[in-house]
Write a protein that holds these residues in place. Sequence first.
Motif, short mmCIF file in Angstrom:
data_model
loop_
_atom_site.label_atom_id
_atom_site.label_comp_id
_atom_site.label_asym_id
_atom_site.label_seq_id
_atom_site.Cartn_x
_atom_site.Cartn_y
_atom_site.Cartn_z
N VAL A 50 0.84 -1.20 0.00
CA VAL A 50 0.00 0.00 0.00
C VAL A 50 0.88 1.25 0.00
CG1 VAL A 50 -1.72 1.32 1.30
CG2 VAL A 50 -1.91 -1.17 1.15
N SER A 51 1.93 1.23 0.82
CA SER A 51 2.85 2.35 0.88
C SER A 51 3.53 2.58 -0.46
CB SER A 51 3.90 2.11 1.97
OG SER A 51 4.78 3.20 2.08
N PHE A 52 3.93 1.51 -1.12
CA PHE A 52 4.55 1.64 -2.44
C PHE A 52 3.59 2.27 -3.44
CE2 PHE A 52 4.97 -0.21 -6.71
CZ PHE A 52 6.22 0.27 -7.05
N GLY A 53 2.33 1.79 -3.43
CA GLY A 53 1.34 2.36 -4.34
C GLY A 53 1.10 3.83 -4.08
N LEU A 66 6.40 11.01 1.36
CA LEU A 66 6.16 10.57 2.73
C LEU A 66 4.89 11.17 3.35
CD1 LEU A 66 9.67 10.32 4.47
CD2 LEU A 66 8.04 8.49 4.02
N PRO A 67 4.72 12.49 3.35
CA PRO A 67 3.48 13.04 3.91
C PRO A 67 2.22 12.57 3.18
CG PRO A 67 5.14 14.76 3.67
CD PRO A 67 5.65 13.56 2.94
N PHE A 68 2.34 12.33 1.88
CA PHE A 68 1.19 11.88 1.09
C PHE A 68 0.83 10.44 1.45
CE2 PHE A 68 -0.68 9.82 -2.62
CZ PHE A 68 -1.67 10.72 -2.99
N ALA A 69 1.83 9.59 1.65
CA ALA A 69 1.58 8.16 1.87
C ALA A 69 1.13 7.85 3.30
CB ALA A 69 2.85 7.37 1.56
N LEU A 70 1.57 8.63 4.28
CA LEU A 70 1.28 8.32 5.68
C LEU A 70 -0.21 8.15 5.97
CD1 LEU A 70 3.82 10.32 7.87
CD2 LEU A 70 3.27 7.90 8.04
N PRO A 71 -1.07 9.13 5.69
CA PRO A 71 -2.49 8.95 6.00
C PRO A 71 -3.14 7.81 5.23
CG PRO A 71 -2.16 10.95 4.70
CD PRO A 71 -0.81 10.47 5.10
N ILE A 72 -2.69 7.58 4.00
CA ILE A 72 -3.26 6.50 3.18
C ILE A 72 -2.93 5.14 3.80
CG2 ILE A 72 -3.17 5.35 0.93
CD1 ILE A 72 -2.68 8.07 -0.33
N VAL A 73 -1.70 4.95 4.21
CA VAL A 73 -1.29 3.66 4.79
C VAL A 73 -1.94 3.46 6.16
CG1 VAL A 73 0.68 2.26 5.51
CG2 VAL A 73 0.87 3.73 3.51
N VAL A 74 -2.06 4.52 6.95
CA VAL A 74 -2.75 4.42 8.24
C VAL A 74 -4.21 4.00 8.03
CG1 VAL A 74 -3.60 5.74 10.22
CG2 VAL A 74 -1.24 6.03 9.46
N PHE A 75 -4.87 4.62 7.06
CA PHE A 75 -6.25 4.26 6.75
C PHE A 75 -6.34 2.80 6.29
CE2 PHE A 75 -9.73 3.97 3.59
CZ PHE A 75 -10.80 4.26 4.42
N ALA A 76 -5.38 2.37 5.46
CA ALA A 76 -5.36 0.98 4.99
C ALA A 76 -5.16 0.01 6.15
CB ALA A 76 -4.25 0.80 3.95
N LEU A 181 -1.99 -0.06 17.62
CA LEU A 181 -0.97 -0.95 17.07
C LEU A 181 -0.95 -0.88 15.56
CD1 LEU A 181 1.15 -3.06 17.94
CD2 LEU A 181 -0.62 -4.81 17.71
N ALA A 182 -2.13 -0.81 14.95
CA ALA A 182 -2.21 -0.68 13.48
C ALA A 182 -1.62 0.65 13.03
CB ALA A 182 -3.66 -0.80 13.03
N PHE A 183 -1.91 1.72 13.77
CA PHE A 183 -1.38 3.05 13.44
C PHE A 183 0.15 3.06 13.52
CE2 PHE A 183 0.24 7.07 15.22
CZ PHE A 183 -0.03 7.92 14.17
N LEU A 184 0.70 2.54 14.62
CA LEU A 184 2.16 2.52 14.79
C LEU A 184 2.82 1.67 13.71
CD1 LEU A 184 2.46 2.13 18.68
CD2 LEU A 184 2.57 4.22 17.31
N SER A 185 2.18 0.55 13.36
CA SER A 185 2.74 -0.33 12.31
C SER A 185 2.73 0.38 10.96
CB SER A 185 1.92 -1.63 12.22
OG SER A 185 1.92 -2.32 13.45
N ALA A 186 1.64 1.09 10.67
CA ALA A 186 1.55 1.79 9.39
C ALA A 186 2.61 2.87 9.27
CB ALA A 186 0.15 2.41 9.24
N VAL A 187 2.80 3.65 10.34
CA VAL A 187 3.82 4.71 10.33
C VAL A 187 5.20 4.10 10.13
CG1 VAL A 187 4.96 6.48 11.72
CG2 VAL A 187 2.47 6.30 11.72
#
Length: 282
Positions: A50-53, A66-76, A181-187
């Motif tokens: 997801v982060s790569f996409g 980085l700023p663009f991907a962070l909220p997307i990966v957290v949501f995912a 835990l999901a948030f920390l993992s996504a970041v």
Amino acid sequence: MASMISEMLSYPFLVRAFIVGSLVALCCALLGVSLVLKGFSMIGDGLSHVSFGAMTVAMALNVTPLPFALPIVVFAAFCLLKVQNNSKIKGDSAIALISSSALAIGLMAASLTTGLNSDVYSYMFGSILSMQKSDVILSVSLSVLVLFLFVFCYHKIFAITFDESFAKASGIPVFGFNMLLAFLSAVTIVLGMRMMGAMLISSLILFPCLISRQLFQNFLGVTICSGVLSFISFTIGMILSYQFDAPVSASIVLVNLFFLLFFMAIQKFIIIRSINKGYVAK
């Protein structure tokens, strides 16, 4: 050895890579213990895709990745946790669905803009040595935040890792801490993309925990050992990469693989030896 390390630290870009890489490796190792024990180890692999996409789309739109991907990966990460808990699509199927879709979006965005250029390649396989100063500041800040939240919420994370029912009965908001835990993992996954790439970032989550479980049986021992091993593996990987002009990400993975096989062999030897001693005693 000391002279080579001193020579490495004379290069500012290597110092930046060492600082960021050490913090990200530590974050991955600590969170990896809970993810592996909860059976969520492959979430790291899904979120890395997801982060790569997201980062590829960011480059296509000419915005900071980085700023663009962070909220997307957290949501995912939240969606993935929700899907795994409440949907008919369970486990590996949910991860494969999200990761393959995100990877396809990233590759499509790359092909429709500049193609698979060096920037896209670096997010797929890692390129920690090319980090800019702004990326370093953001990565260090977020890594420190992840470590602080993990240490501050350690006992709650321990509780939800082993027995969610008991944790809920004890008054712990299980859903909220699973989301944390999901948030920390996504970041952490987003930060690790520059270091290891989408293809190898999950190794930083898996290997330290698997190695530590060969040596310790309790959660605290496995957690501390994972953190120490991740730092050692990263340092050795950086040295090997510098010495032999090899990719940093691949060097770190191979060092982790060596440690895993080494400690598995020692444990096997101890078991066989104890069995043989038992036969001799009889």
